[in-house]
Scaffold this motif. Structure first.
Motif, short mmCIF file in Angstrom:
data_model
loop_
_atom_site.label_atom_id
_atom_site.label_comp_id
_atom_site.label_asym_id
_atom_site.label_seq_id
_atom_site.Cartn_x
_atom_site.Cartn_y
_atom_site.Cartn_z
N UNK B 31 0.84 -1.23 -0.01
CA UNK B 31 -0.10 0.05 -0.06
C UNK B 31 0.92 1.36 0.00
N UNK B 35 0.95 4.24 -2.79
CA UNK B 35 0.78 5.64 -2.50
C UNK B 35 1.86 6.39 -2.85
N UNK B 36 3.16 5.86 -2.77
CA UNK B 36 4.17 6.80 -3.05
C UNK B 36 4.32 7.00 -4.45
N UNK B 40 0.56 14.03 -5.15
CA UNK B 40 0.17 14.77 -3.76
C UNK B 40 -1.28 14.84 -4.31
N UNK B 41 -1.53 15.21 -5.42
CA UNK B 41 -2.89 15.65 -5.74
C UNK B 41 -3.83 14.29 -5.83
N UNK B 43 -3.12 11.24 -4.02
CA UNK B 43 -3.13 11.16 -2.87
C UNK B 43 -4.26 11.59 -2.07
N UNK B 44 -4.48 12.94 -2.11
CA UNK B 44 -5.54 13.78 -1.44
C UNK B 44 -6.83 13.41 -2.04
N UNK B 45 -6.63 13.03 -3.41
CA UNK B 45 -8.16 12.67 -4.02
C UNK B 45 -8.54 11.46 -3.53
N UNK B 47 -7.77 10.29 -0.49
CA UNK B 47 -8.28 10.61 1.02
C UNK B 47 -9.59 10.93 1.05
N UNK B 48 -10.02 11.71 0.25
CA UNK B 48 -11.34 12.60 -0.34
C UNK B 48 -12.56 11.45 -0.48
N UNK B 50 -12.14 8.29 0.50
CA UNK B 50 -12.31 7.75 1.92
C UNK B 50 -13.24 8.35 2.70
N UNK B 51 -13.13 9.60 2.90
CA UNK B 51 -13.89 10.61 3.65
C UNK B 51 -15.14 10.49 3.19
#
Lengths: 157, 66
Positions: B31, B35-36, B40-41, B43-45, B47-48, B50-51
């Motif tokens: 994982x 992720x690496x 960065x964009x 990764x945040x998408x 996360x969004x 998941x949220x």
């Protein structure tokens, strides 16, 4: 939670801040989840004025207070944590982290990266690990193995 | 750090077959490598997403409890 949009509001208002906490971990590549955006803001009067304008635009209120109090400059000039609910999600705006560490203090341990066309300053993974170690809260300690493994993997590449 | 992805990681090269899948703390390294490999964009998408899912579950549980 509209995270990128929330960052965009802060950037558009030219707020000086560092992303810390779980979102900083994700920016650094750690595959973790979080439910809020934690920022460490610069506590100069000019910056706090910009921050108040930004959070007012997204109807921020203190989420721990049922009176729906809106943050003002005096709230955000201090070293405490403003735990806010906004129309774009949960935002914690921190005056300090660790033991009285300020925005200026951590700048050396930050980097700027591009997120959806925005220039975002975030805490380095190395410093984030130190912050979580020092905080010592159970939720922070649970995150540490992932953060350390991410750092090790990044260093291996 | 830039928003560019690291093209050395995809998990399909020869190197990937020799890398451990889990570390001594039980952390899933596949994982982390995945992720690496994102910007960065991206990764945040993720996360969004998941949220958003977590919020959907919270809402569904709240509605079911009524």
């Amino acid at each position: 939670m509209r995270l990128v949009e929330l960052l965009g509001v802060l950037v558009r208002h030219e707020v000086e801040f560092v992303v810390v906490g779980g979102v900083a971990a994700v920016i650094n590549g750690a595959p973790i989840t979080t439910s809020d955006l934690d920022i460490l803001h610069r506590r100069t009067p000019e910056n706090v004025r910009r921050l108040v304008a930004a959070v007012t635009e997204i109807d921020a209120t203190f989420r721990t207070d049922s009176r729906k109090i809106r943050p003002n400059e005096s709230h955000l000039l201090g070293p405490g944590h403003a735990l806010l609910q906004t129309t774009l999600g949960v935002l914690d705006s921190l005056g300090t982290i660790e033991t009285n560490t300020t925005y200026e203090d951590v700048l050396v341990d930050t980097f700027v990266t591009e997120v959806a066309g925005l220039s975002i300053r975030a805490l380095t993974l190395e410093r984030l690990i130190k912050v979580k170690e020092q905080t010592g809260r159970p939720k922070d300690l649970r995150m540490l193995p992932e953060l350390r493994a991410t750092l090790a993997e990044r260093n291996r590449r | 750090m830039s928003d560019e992805r690291d093209t050395n990681e995809g998990g399909t090269g020869d190197d990937a077959t020799t890398l451990p899948l889990v570390n001594e703390d039980g952390v899933d390294l596949t994982l982390i490598r995945w992720s690496l490999g994102l910007t960065a964009t991206e990764r945040l998408r993720v996360l969004e997403g998941h949220m958003e899912f977590a919020e959907m579950v919270r809402t569904a549980r709240r509605d079911a409890a009524r």
